[in-house]
Design a protein around this motif. Sequence first.
Motif, mmCIF file in Angstrom:
data_model
loop_
_atom_site.group_PDB
_atom_site.id
_atom_site.type_symbol
_atom_site.label_atom_id
_atom_site.label_comp_id
_atom_site.label_asym_id
_atom_site.label_seq_id
_atom_site.Cartn_x
_atom_site.Cartn_y
_atom_site.Cartn_z
ATOM 1 N N UNK A 194 -9.979 -50.246 56.291
ATOM 2 C CA UNK A 194 -8.984 -51.142 56.304
ATOM 3 C C UNK A 194 -8.759 -51.550 57.778
ATOM 4 N N UNK A 195 -8.378 -50.372 58.717
ATOM 5 C CA UNK A 195 -8.032 -50.887 60.130
ATOM 6 C C UNK A 195 -9.436 -51.729 60.665
ATOM 7 N N UNK A 196 -10.607 -51.400 60.458
ATOM 8 C CA UNK A 196 -11.885 -52.017 60.986
ATOM 9 C C UNK A 196 -11.860 -53.525 60.339
ATOM 10 N N UNK A 197 -11.678 -53.863 59.078
ATOM 11 C CA UNK A 197 -11.895 -54.834 58.360
ATOM 12 C C UNK A 197 -10.505 -55.985 58.603
ATOM 13 N N UNK A 198 -9.332 -55.353 58.853
ATOM 14 C CA UNK A 198 -8.129 -56.095 58.779
ATOM 15 C C UNK A 198 -7.861 -56.234 60.556
ATOM 16 N N UNK A 199 -7.831 -55.176 61.357
ATOM 17 C CA UNK A 199 -7.383 -55.330 62.481
ATOM 18 C C UNK A 199 -8.711 -55.336 63.534
ATOM 19 N N UNK A 200 -9.276 -54.297 63.845
ATOM 20 C CA UNK A 200 -10.549 -54.527 64.667
ATOM 21 C C UNK A 200 -11.307 -53.014 64.557
ATOM 22 N N UNK A 201 -12.598 -52.998 64.859
ATOM 23 C CA UNK A 201 -13.269 -51.807 64.906
ATOM 24 C C UNK A 201 -13.031 -50.946 66.017
ATOM 25 N N UNK A 202 -12.607 -51.188 67.109
ATOM 26 C CA UNK A 202 -12.169 -50.513 68.232
ATOM 27 C C UNK A 202 -11.208 -49.528 67.917
ATOM 28 N N UNK A 242 -12.695 -46.985 65.026
ATOM 29 C CA UNK A 242 -13.184 -45.880 65.755
ATOM 30 C C UNK A 242 -12.482 -44.975 66.347
ATOM 31 N N UNK A 243 -11.453 -45.516 66.803
ATOM 32 C CA UNK A 243 -10.619 -44.364 67.521
ATOM 33 C C UNK A 243 -9.791 -43.649 66.350
#
Length: 305
Positions: free
Chosen positions: A117-125, A128-129
């Motif tokens: 959800x973080x990757x799809x909605x916000x960003x993949x950096x 990854x963290x």
Amino acid sequence: MADTSIDYREDVASGSLAGDVRDYIALLKPRVMSLVVFSGLAGLLVAPGEIHPLLAAVAVLCIAVGSGAAGAINMWYDRDIDAVMSRTQDRPIPAGRVDASEALSFGIALSAGSVMLMGVAVNWVAAALLGGAILFYVFIYTMWLKRSTPQNIVIGGAAGAFPPMIGWAAVTGDVSVASVVLFALIFFWTPPHFWALALYRCGDYAKAGVPMLPVVAGDRETKKQMLIYTVLLLPLGLAPWYLGVAGWIYGLTALAMGLVFLAAAIAVWFDDSDKSAKRMFGFSIFYLFVLFAMLIADRVNGPWM
């Protein structure tokens, strides 16, 4: 009438009793999660740039869920020592209220969901963290360091230091010197915080076979290490001011809180009882809360700070 208490005890002993909602919330370690979420929110708010409020809420939610997921997997793996230690005996798995395999599945599902959800909605950096923090806590700290070295808290503390970096990356999409400083602030705070707890819970850790520093090296060496880390933390707490991330009111507050924290460590050094260690443990939580609260206040109030 059948004795239902016997059936209940058998269910608890076999670990087959399904836990209620409160037990699954307990698996998430909500008290730990609250500080994780707060530091992540601080990183998000002090980061340069803008983020849509809805995406900011999603990012904070992902940090909370990811933290809780790591806590659930930690409880699954540590269920044997949790059953031995008086502080943790009533956790859902050793108490028999949640089956271990269900706790593991719960933790894995939440971990994967929060990262995706973080990757799809916000960003993949930021994703990854977040994924790195979960993996570090589960595999490096829980499964390796915690039971193998008295430096478990020092190295393993990195997992709990990720949230401000994650919040920062949610806004900026990158990692900067300022976000690394926020990471370092929690990293150097963690050893004196947890060793203060370990000093007055030493017997519990020894009984469970966990090589915490007081168990392996004794109280005197632990107190010395706590003092060293607290001294290092004093200038580090001022670093956001040096870097221009926060204003002078934050700087004065950080200096005052750092001096009180140092005084607490000195009191522990001279105290042969557990009283000073208990006070330092309680103050350490307040210390970190105040510093990150002041960072948020600085961002909200701008020039006034």
